[in-house]
Write a protein that holds these residues in place. Structure first.
Motif, PDB file in Angstrom:
ATOM      1  N   GLY A  31     -57.813 -67.130  18.087  1.00  0.00           N
ATOM      2  CA  GLY A  31     -57.358 -65.917  19.430  1.00  0.00           C
ATOM      3  C   GLY A  31     -58.871 -64.916  19.364  1.00  0.00           C
ATOM      4  O   GLY A  31     -58.614 -64.117  19.378  1.00  0.00           O
TER       5      GLY A  31
ATOM      6  N   GLN B  62     -61.719 -63.801  20.479  1.00  0.00           N
ATOM      7  CA  GLN B  62     -62.779 -63.209  21.580  1.00  0.00           C
ATOM      8  C   GLN B  62     -64.638 -63.419  20.954  1.00  0.00           C
ATOM      9  O   GLN B  62     -65.049 -63.072  20.367  1.00  0.00           O
TER      10      GLN B  62
ATOM     11  N   GLY C  73     -56.350 -58.220  22.575  1.00  0.00           N
ATOM     12  CA  GLY C  73     -56.942 -59.027  22.265  1.00  0.00           C
ATOM     13  C   GLY C  73     -57.846 -59.348  22.520  1.00  0.00           C
ATOM     14  O   GLY C  73     -58.643 -60.706  22.493  1.00  0.00           O
ATOM     15  N   LYS C  74     -58.363 -58.838  23.957  1.00  0.00           N
ATOM     16  CA  LYS C  74     -59.630 -59.242  24.737  1.00  0.00           C
ATOM     17  C   LYS C  74     -61.209 -58.361  24.188  1.00  0.00           C
ATOM     18  O   LYS C  74     -60.646 -57.133  24.185  1.00  0.00           O
TER      19      LYS C  74
ATOM     20  N   GLY D 163     -55.823 -63.494  34.455  1.00  0.00           N
ATOM     21  CA  GLY D 163     -54.695 -63.427  33.042  1.00  0.00           C
ATOM     22  C   GLY D 163     -53.064 -63.708  33.857  1.00  0.00           C
ATOM     23  O   GLY D 163     -52.232 -63.785  33.283  1.00  0.00           O
TER      24      GLY D 163
ATOM     25  N   GLU E 214     -53.193 -67.662  32.878  1.00  0.00           N
ATOM     26  CA  GLU E 214     -52.785 -67.226  31.042  1.00  0.00           C
ATOM     27  C   GLU E 214     -51.214 -67.409  31.305  1.00  0.00           C
ATOM     28  O   GLU E 214     -50.417 -68.160  30.783  1.00  0.00           O
TER      29      GLU E 214
ATOM     30  N   ARG F 242     -54.022 -58.006  19.333  1.00  0.00           N
ATOM     31  CA  ARG F 242     -54.553 -59.023  19.558  1.00  0.00           C
ATOM     32  C   ARG F 242     -53.270 -60.107  20.345  1.00  0.00           C
ATOM     33  O   ARG F 242     -52.868 -59.165  20.854  1.00  0.00           O
ATOM     34  N   ALA F 243     -53.954 -60.840  20.986  1.00  0.00           N
ATOM     35  CA  ALA F 243     -53.424 -62.026  22.133  1.00  0.00           C
ATOM     36  C   ALA F 243     -51.773 -62.136  21.595  1.00  0.00           C
ATOM     37  O   ALA F 243     -51.453 -62.313  20.087  1.00  0.00           O
ATOM     38  N   GLU F 244     -50.812 -62.680  22.324  1.00  0.00           N
ATOM     39  CA  GLU F 244     -49.417 -62.548  21.713  1.00  0.00           C
ATOM     40  C   GLU F 244     -49.364 -64.355  21.403  1.00  0.00           C
ATOM     41  O   GLU F 244     -50.209 -64.960  22.239  1.00  0.00           O
TER      42      GLU F 244
ATOM     43  N   VAL G  99     -49.761 -66.913  24.039  1.00  0.00           N
ATOM     44  CA  VAL G  99     -50.460 -67.010  24.543  1.00  0.00           C
ATOM     45  C   VAL G  99     -51.883 -68.023  23.548  1.00  0.00           C
ATOM     46  O   VAL G  99     -52.076 -68.679  23.971  1.00  0.00           O
TER      47      VAL G  99
ATOM     48  N   GLN H  29     -53.400 -71.520  24.644  1.00  0.00           N
ATOM     49  CA  GLN H  29     -55.007 -71.682  24.780  1.00  0.00           C
ATOM     50  C   GLN H  29     -55.091 -73.154  23.252  1.00  0.00           C
ATOM     51  O   GLN H  29     -55.691 -73.128  24.276  1.00  0.00           O
TER      52      GLN H  29
END
Ligand SMILES: [Zn+2]
Length: 702
Positions: free
Chosen positions: A22, A24, A80-81, A92, A95, A370-372, A375, A379
Motif C-alpha cells: 500500500g 502510494q 496511507g494516502k 474512495g 474502494e 496506512r490503509a486498512e 482495503v 487492491q
C-alpha cells in the motif's frame, strides 16, 4: 514505463512497483509554505496547508480558490494516502464498494469463489506470519545461487520465471521485474485489426529516466523511500547489512547505466515521439536489434518467436543492454533482480515485513498512517483477479437505467461535438470533413459490458490444501498472462471491452486512439461526479465534461495522428496540420511559463494533450448548454470546479508536476474555464482581474 497510448481523465495510480503493502506513489516532507502564488495571482491550492481560514479571493481573480476554499479546508487526506478531493473521493467510494463486493458472503458462482478464496489467503495472518518471508525466499535463493551469465540467461528464459515476471500488463506498468525488458500487448499502428507484442525497457525505481541524469526533489524523495523500504525488507529476508547495501547500490547503478538510453517521462509523452516508439519487426529483426543481449533466446524460451510481430519501443535501450550484459556485470543483474522481486513481494508476506516496508517508505514520503487491511486486500485482489472482482462489482452496482441515462448524455455530447467541429473555421473543409468522419466512426463504450468474461478454468489452492498467498498470486498471474497472450492470435474485436487495460469499476474514463473509442466506466459514476438527482447543469459540469474530454483526445496532438480506424496515418492537409501545431505551440508555451511551485518549471510538452482535451470538452459542453433556455452557468461552473478540487502532500504535488500528463488540479480548473466567454460573462470578469484573458490570448486549440 508507461507507453504512449491511452489517454485518461485521471492518471492511473502508479503501479505497485515498490510494494503491494500500500505504498502510494510519490510523496514528500512537511507542509508547504502557505501562499506560494504561481501563475497570475492564483494560489496553488492543491498543496496541503496552502489555504487557511483567512485566505480569500474573489471568483474574478482566482475562481478555483474562491469556489473551493470551504471544501478544500474541510478535506482530510485519508490514512496511507497522499491526496483527497472531488475525484479522489469518488475513488474512495469505489474502494468501499469493491471491498463490499470482495467480502459479500452471499455472492455465488466461480468469480465469487475465486475472490473469497484469495481474500481468505490474504486475511490468514496466522499462516502468513508463520511462514514469514519463506514463500519469497524460495524464488530469491534460486537467483542468488546463479553463478554464471549463462545461468542468468537461463533463468530469464524460463517461461515460468523471468517469463512470468516480465509480463507487464498496461494497468500495472512498472510491475515487471523478471527480465530487463517488459512485455505487453498492443495494437499494430499500421493495421489496428491485429495485435503486436510491445517490448519496453524495464521498470526503474525513480520512474523517470531523467531523474538519473539530473535528480530533482521528486527523484530524491523516491530514492529515499525505496532505500528505506529495501533496507528493511532485505534485512528481514536475512541479508547482512553489507549485502543489503551492495544490492541497493547495484540496483541503482544498473538503473543509472540503462536509464541513459531510455526516454524520459516527458519524451515518452511527447506527441512528437509517437512514431519514434513505433518500430515493428519480426523475431529475426528483434534478435538483430538486441545485439549481444540474448533477447532471442529469452523470448524463444517464453514461446514467443516466429509469427509474432514485436514493437521494439526503444531500440537504443536494447542495444545498450547488449553492451553491458556480460560476465563481469553478473552481480549487477543478479542483485537488481533480487531487489525488484523483494520490492514486489514484500506485501505478500508476513505482517511485519509488509507493514515495516510501508512504514519505511511512507516516512520518507510524509504519508501518515496506512490503509486498512481490507482495503489493501482489495487492491491486491483487484491486481491479480481483476476480471472476477470487476464482475462482482458490476453485478452489485450497475443497472441498465444508469447505462441508459449515461448513453443518452454521450449521444448528446457526440452530436454537439459534430457541430463544434463543423464550426472550426480555422480548418479547411477537407480536414473538417475528415474530423467529423472520425467522430462518426468512434466506438462508444458506456458504463459496463453486456457480456462478462469469466475466468472459469482458473483454480488455485487455499491454505487448507497446502497453498499459500504467493503461490496463489503467481498462479493467477500466470493465468492472466496466458489469457492476454492468447489475444495475440486473435483479430481485434471492437465490441469487446478491454478490461485487461482497465476494469470498468475504476473511477476513470479514457479514449483509446488504437480503436478510436471512448470508454466511460462505471466506477466514475459515483459521488461528486454523478448523482441521479443532480440537475442537468450539474450533470453537464461533471459527466458531460468528462465525455467531452475523452472525445477531444481523438483530436489532441497525439490522438489526431491516428485515423478513424486507429492506424497511425495522417488525415490532415499540410496547411491545417501547421495551423494546429501553431495553436498547440501557443498552449505549450503558456504552460511552460507557469511555476506551480516556486523555482520549479512546468512542462507544456508533458501536459498538452490533456490540457487541450479539457478545453475541447468544455467548449463542446458549453454549446450544449447554449441550447437550453435559462441554463444555470453558475451551477455548471461550480460543479466543474469542485471535481478537480484537491488537497495533497507537497511531495505528491511535485510528483504530479513531474510525471502526470494532466495539468495540476488548480490549473485544470482555472485555465480551462478562463478560455470561455460564458465564464467571463457569468462572473462579470474585467480586464485586470486574475481570471481575465483577452480573446486574442486564449490558448484553447479547439
Ligand atoms: Zn485525458
Amino acid at each position: 514505463m508507461e507507453k504512449k497510448n491511452w489517454r485518461r481523465i485521471l492518471s492511473v495510480t502508479t503501479a505497485l512497483f515498490l510494494c503491494a503493502g500500500g505504498v502510494q506513489a510519490g510523496r514528500a516532507e512537511g507542509k508547504s509554505p502557505a501562499g506560494e502564488r504561481a501563475n497570475k495571482a492564483w494560489l496553488n491550492t492543491d498543496i496541503d496547508g496552502s489555504i487557511t481560514e483567512e485566505t480569500t479571493a474573489r471568483i474574478q481573480d482566482d475562481f478555483n480558490l474562491a469556489a473551493n476554499k470551504e471544501y478544500i479546508l474541510k478535506l482530510k487526506i485519508p490514512a496511507g494516502k497522499t491526496q483527497n478531493g472531488g475525484f479522489y473521493e469518488v475513488g474512495g467510494i469505489v474502494e468501499r464498494l469493491r471491498v463490499e463486493a470482495m467480502k459479500d458472503e452471499s455472492a455465488t458462482g466461480h468469480d465469487a469463489e475465486l475472490v473469497k478464496k484469495y481474500y481468505g489467503l490474504l486475511s490468514d495472518w496466522e499462516t502468513r506470519d508463520r511462514e514469514g518471508t519463506a514463500p519469497a525466499m524460495k524464488y530469491i535463493n534460486e537467483i542468488r545461487e546463479i553463478s554464471t551469465l549463462q545461468e542468468m540467461t537461463a533463468w530469464f528464459a524460463d517461461r515460468e520465471k523471468g517469463g512470468l515476471f516480465s509480463f507487464s500488463l498496461p494497468s500495472r506498468v512498472g510491475g515487471s521485474f523478471g527480465c530487463l525488458f517488459s512485455l505487453s500487448i498492443a495494437v499494430s499502428r499500421d493495421d489496428p485489426s491485429v495485435r503486436v507484442l510491445s517490448v519496453d525497457p524495464m521498470g526503474i525505481s525513480l520512474e523517470d529516466a531523467a531523474e538519473y541524469r539530473n535528480m530533482t526533489e521528486n527523484g530524491r524523495i523516491k530514492n529515499e523511500a525505496y532505500t528505506a523500504s529495501r533496507r528493511f525488507v532485505l534485512s528481514r529476508m536475512g541479508f547482512t547489512e553489507e549485502e543489503t547495501e551492495r544490492m541497493i547500490n547495484n540496483t541503482f547503478r544498473l538503473e543509472t547505466m540503462l536509464s541513459e538510453y531510455m526516454l524520459s517521462v516527458e519524451e515518452l509523452n511527447d506527441p512528437a515521439n509517437i512514431r519514434r516508439i513505433w518500430n515493428p519487426m519480426d523475431f529475426a529483426g528483434l534478435c538483430e536489434a538486441a545485439g549481444s543481449f540474448p533477447a532471442g533466446e529469452i523470448l524463444k524460451g517464453w514461446g514467443l518467436s516466429e509469427g509474432v510481430t514485436f514493437n521494439l519501443a526503444e531500440p537504443e535501450y536494447m542495444k545498450a543492454l547488449g553492451s553491458i550484459y556480460m560476465e563481469e556485470n553478473l552481480e549487477l543483474f543478479r542483485d537488481y533482480t533480487v531487489v525488484r522481486m523483494a520490492d514486489e513481494w514484500c506485501g505478500y508476506l508476513d505482517r511485519e515485513t509488509r507493514d515495516g516496508a510501508t512504514a519505511a517508505a511512507n516516512k520518507a514520503k510524509g504519508i501518515e498512517g496506512r490503509a486498512e487491511d481490507d482495503v489493501l486486500a482489495m487492491q491486491m485482489t483487484l491486481r491479480h483477479l481483476p476480471v472476477p472482482l470487476d464482475n462482482l462489482y458490476i453485478r452489485r452496482n450497475c443497472t441498465p437505467e444508469l447505462r441508459e441515462e449515461i448513453t443518452g448524455i454521450i449521444h448528446d455530447v457526440v452530436r454537439i461535438y459534430r457541430t463544434m467541429l463543423e464550426g472550426e473555421t480555422w480548418l479547411t473543409e477537407e480536414t473538417r470533413k475528415k474530423a467529423v468522419e472520425k467522430l462518426d466512426a468512434m466506438t462508444v463504450r458506456s458504463v459496463y459490458p453486456d457480456k462478462l468474461e469469466a475466468w472459469d478454468d482458473l483454480e488455485f489452492r487455499d491454505a487448507g490444501e497446502g497453498g499459500n498467498l504467493l503461490e496463489a498470486t503467481i498462479t493467477a498471474d500466470r493465468y492472466f498472462r496466458d489469457r492476454v497472450l492468447a489475444l495475440l492470435k486473435q483479430k481485434v474485436d471492437k465490441t469487446v471491452w478491454n478490461r485487461y487495460e482497465m476494469p470498468v469499476s475504476d473511477s476513470n474514463a479514457y479514449y483509446s486512439p488504437e480503436d478510436n473509442s471512448i470508454n466511460i466506466l462505471a466506477g466514475i459514476l459515483n459521488g461528486i461526479v454523478y448523482q441521479p438527482e443532480y440537475t442537468y447543469e450539474q450533470k453537464l459540469g461533471t459527466v458531460g465534461v468528462i465525455i467531452g474530454h475523452e472525445i477531444s483526445h481523438a483530436f489532441d496532438p497525439s490522438g489526431s495522428q491516428y485515423d478513424k480506424e486507429g492506424a497511425l496515418k495522417s488525415w490532415w492537409t499540410e496547411e491545417d496540420k501547421k495551423a494546429f501545431d501553431q495553436r498547440a505551440a501557443k498552449l505549450i508555451s503558456y504552460y511552460d511559463s507557469i511555476e506551480p511551485i516556486e523555482g520549479m518549471k512546468y512542462s507544456g510538452r508533458l501536459v498538452q494533450d490533456e490540457a487541450i482535451a479539457d478545453m475541447g470538452g468544455m467548449k463542446a459542453v458549453l454549446l450544449l448548454a447554449a441550447e437550453k433556455k435559462d441554463f444555470n452557468y453558475e451551477e455548471f461552473f461550480l460543479a466543474y470546479g469542485k471535481f478537480w478540487a484537491v488537497k495533497r502532500l507537497r511531495s505528491e504535488e511535485i510528483n504530479k508536476m513531474k510525471t502526470d500528463v494532466h495539468p495540476l488540479a488548480y490549473l485544470r480548473t482555472n485555465v480551462t474555464v478562463m478560455q470561455f466567454d460564458e465564464f467571463q460573462k457569468q462572473f462579470g470578469i474585467q480586464p485586470g482581474d486574475g481570471m481575465y484573458l483577452a480573446p486574442e490570448e486564449r490558448i484553447s486549440v479547439w
